[in-house]
Design a protein around this motif. Structure first.
Motif, PDB file in Angstrom:
ATOM      1  N   MET A 189      12.455  13.463  18.196  1.00 46.69           N
ATOM      2  CA  MET A 189      11.647  12.658  17.504  1.00 46.69           C
ATOM      3  C   MET A 189      11.454  12.596  15.504  1.00 46.69           C
ATOM      4  N   THR A 190      11.439  11.548  15.542  1.00 49.46           N
ATOM      5  CA  THR A 190      11.122  11.977  13.791  1.00 49.46           C
ATOM      6  C   THR A 190       9.738  11.075  13.678  1.00 49.46           C
ATOM      7  N   LEU A 191       8.722  11.091  12.951  1.00 50.13           N
ATOM      8  CA  LEU A 191       7.842  10.487  12.705  1.00 50.13           C
ATOM      9  C   LEU A 191       7.306  10.959  11.115  1.00 50.13           C
ATOM     10  N   PRO A 192       6.597   9.571  10.210  1.00 48.60           N
ATOM     11  CA  PRO A 192       7.089   9.884   8.742  1.00 48.60           C
ATOM     12  C   PRO A 192       5.739  11.665   8.306  1.00 48.60           C
ATOM     13  N   THR A 193       6.270  11.386   7.322  1.00 46.64           N
ATOM     14  CA  THR A 193       5.670  12.730   6.823  1.00 46.64           C
ATOM     15  C   THR A 193       4.496  12.209   5.700  1.00 46.64           C
ATOM     16  N   PHE A 194       4.790  10.759   5.077  1.00 41.18           N
ATOM     17  CA  PHE A 194       3.545  10.531   3.938  1.00 41.18           C
ATOM     18  C   PHE A 194       3.441   8.849   4.352  1.00 41.18           C
ATOM     19  N   LEU A 195       2.194   8.296   4.262  1.00 41.38           N
ATOM     20  CA  LEU A 195       2.403   6.330   4.729  1.00 41.38           C
ATOM     21  C   LEU A 195       1.788   6.116   2.826  1.00 41.38           C
ATOM     22  N   GLY A 196       2.513   4.767   2.404  1.00 39.79           N
ATOM     23  CA  GLY A 196       1.408   4.146   1.822  1.00 39.79           C
ATOM     24  C   GLY A 196       0.396   3.626   2.729  1.00 39.79           C
ATOM     25  N   ILE A 197      -0.857   3.652   2.161  1.00 36.32           N
ATOM     26  CA  ILE A 197      -1.733   2.796   3.021  1.00 36.32           C
ATOM     27  C   ILE A 197      -2.424   1.198   2.548  1.00 36.32           C
ATOM     28  N   GLY A 198      -2.254   2.046   0.723  1.00 34.07           N
ATOM     29  CA  GLY A 198      -2.979   0.080   0.018  1.00 34.07           C
ATOM     30  C   GLY A 198      -2.552   0.519  -1.127  1.00 34.07           C
ATOM     31  N   VAL A 199      -2.495  -1.464  -2.017  1.00 33.63           N
ATOM     32  CA  VAL A 199      -3.277  -1.568  -1.149  1.00 33.63           C
ATOM     33  C   VAL A 199      -2.461  -3.462  -1.981  1.00 33.63           C
ATOM     34  N   PRO A 200      -3.583  -3.987  -0.389  1.00 36.67           N
ATOM     35  CA  PRO A 200      -2.003  -5.360  -1.053  1.00 36.67           C
ATOM     36  C   PRO A 200      -2.360  -6.164  -3.075  1.00 36.67           C
ATOM     37  N   ARG A 201      -1.439  -6.498  -3.421  1.00 33.29           N
ATOM     38  CA  ARG A 201      -1.165  -7.330  -4.709  1.00 33.29           C
ATOM     39  C   ARG A 201      -1.021  -5.976  -5.805  1.00 33.29           C
ATOM     40  N   ALA A 202      -0.684  -4.805  -5.428  1.00 37.34           N
ATOM     41  CA  ALA A 202      -1.133  -3.642  -6.441  1.00 37.34           C
ATOM     42  C   ALA A 202       0.196  -3.074  -6.657  1.00 37.34           C
ATOM     43  N   GLY A 203       0.749  -3.868  -7.046  1.00 37.31           N
ATOM     44  CA  GLY A 203       2.182  -3.158  -7.137  1.00 37.31           C
ATOM     45  C   GLY A 203       3.216  -2.087  -5.923  1.00 37.31           C
TER      46      GLY A 203
END
Length: 295
Positions: A1-15
């Motif tokens: 299985m392949t799962l993420p090593t990183f996440l972008g968690i925020g924020v909306p309307r901030a690039g």
């Protein structure tokens, strides 16, 4: 299985769309092409881990990438996300883009004008949607992640600095994700400008149709329309006028303690936010001139 090593968690309307474009252009980084915002940990968690894994490259392709991830900017605000993410991805690296809270709220206002047909002023918008300004108290949401993750697993980035000509964001991202800085594109255009659609009813109907298609997991049709330019055609129009600098200064006063908390607890330099609230001595540009310039 392949799962993420990183996440972008925020924020909306901030690039975060800009960040997605930058990372997806790097050959050592994998981001899902099927859907830009997967939103597994807040909206689709009941679909199960197997559903989530389908968005990422298979085990045979995974070794080609140093970093595998996804960006869903609402993760910062959902109280369930820190626990869910830490359970499934305890070693994940988390990226959060922060923007001056008032500018972020004004960008959200522009989005609602463009996509939801809102016809009121920014004052009316924040009066009826108090959460737009409340979302700018970033530290209270970041603290929830610190209770689950080591501080070294979080990388806060300041949007205004990230998109500046002398930005060091590529170096920061490269060091954080373990990828080569030289393989990032030299330039990435800012995206998602807000406009007042020329045909508001048609634009609103198109957006509602897109949301219904996504709810039924027909993102491919929505993305196809985007690639064909239909979304841009339907939402195009004159640019939303610039935020009144005096109104920004007045609204910014509520975040004085918040800025101090971010600087003291996270080691951030928010001088670029403080400088942007200074109102020049000369008279402000009349709104009718701003509208013509933004058209």
């Amino acid at each position: 299985m392949t799962l993420p090593t990183f996440l972008g968690i925020g924020v909306p309307r901030a690039g975060t769309t800009w960040l997605h474009a930058l990372l997806s252009a790097h050959p050592q980084v994998y981001l899902p092409s099927r859907r830009k915002e997967v939103r597994f940990f807040d909206r689709h968690h009941d679909q199960g881990q197997g559903w989530y894994e389908e968005f990422f490259c298979g085990p045979d392709d995974a070794p080609r990438y140093t970093a595998i991830g996804e960006i869903s900017p609402q993760y910062l605000y959902d109280p369930e996300c820190p626990g869910r993410i830490s359970t499934l991805l305890p070693e994940a690296k988390l990226i959060v883009m922060l923007r001056h809270p008032v500018d972020r709220a004004y960008s959200q206002f522009g989005f609602v004008v463009q996509r939801r047909g809102f016809k009121g002023s920014f004052d009316e918008f924040v009066a009826t949607r108090e959460r737009a300004l409340e979302m700018g108290f970033y530290s209270r949401y970041l603290e929830a992640y610190l209770r689950r993750f080591d501080r070294r697993q979080l990388l806060p980035l300041i949007f205004e600095e990230a998109v500046s000509p002398r930005s060091q964001v590529r170096r920061e991202l490269a060091g954080f994700l373990g990828v080569s800085e030289e393989l990032f594109p030299e330039a990435t255009e800012r995206v998602n400008p807000s406009t007042v659609p020329r045909f508001r009813s048609l634009s609103s109907a198109a957006v509602k149709t897109g949301r219904r298609l996504r709810r039924h997991h027909l993102e491919s049709l929505v993305d196809l329309a985007g690639r064909m330019g239909l979304r841009r055609l339907l939402t195009s129009g004159r640019r939303v006028p610039r935020l009144d600098p005096r109104l920004k200064r007045d609204l910014s006063e509520m975040y004085t303690a918040e800025f101090e908390a971010l600087e003291s607890s996270w080691g951030l330099d928010l001088s670029i936010w403080r400088d942007s609230t200074l109102v020049p001595e000369k008279a402000a540009i009349p709104r009718d001139v701003e509208s013509r310039e933004s058209a």
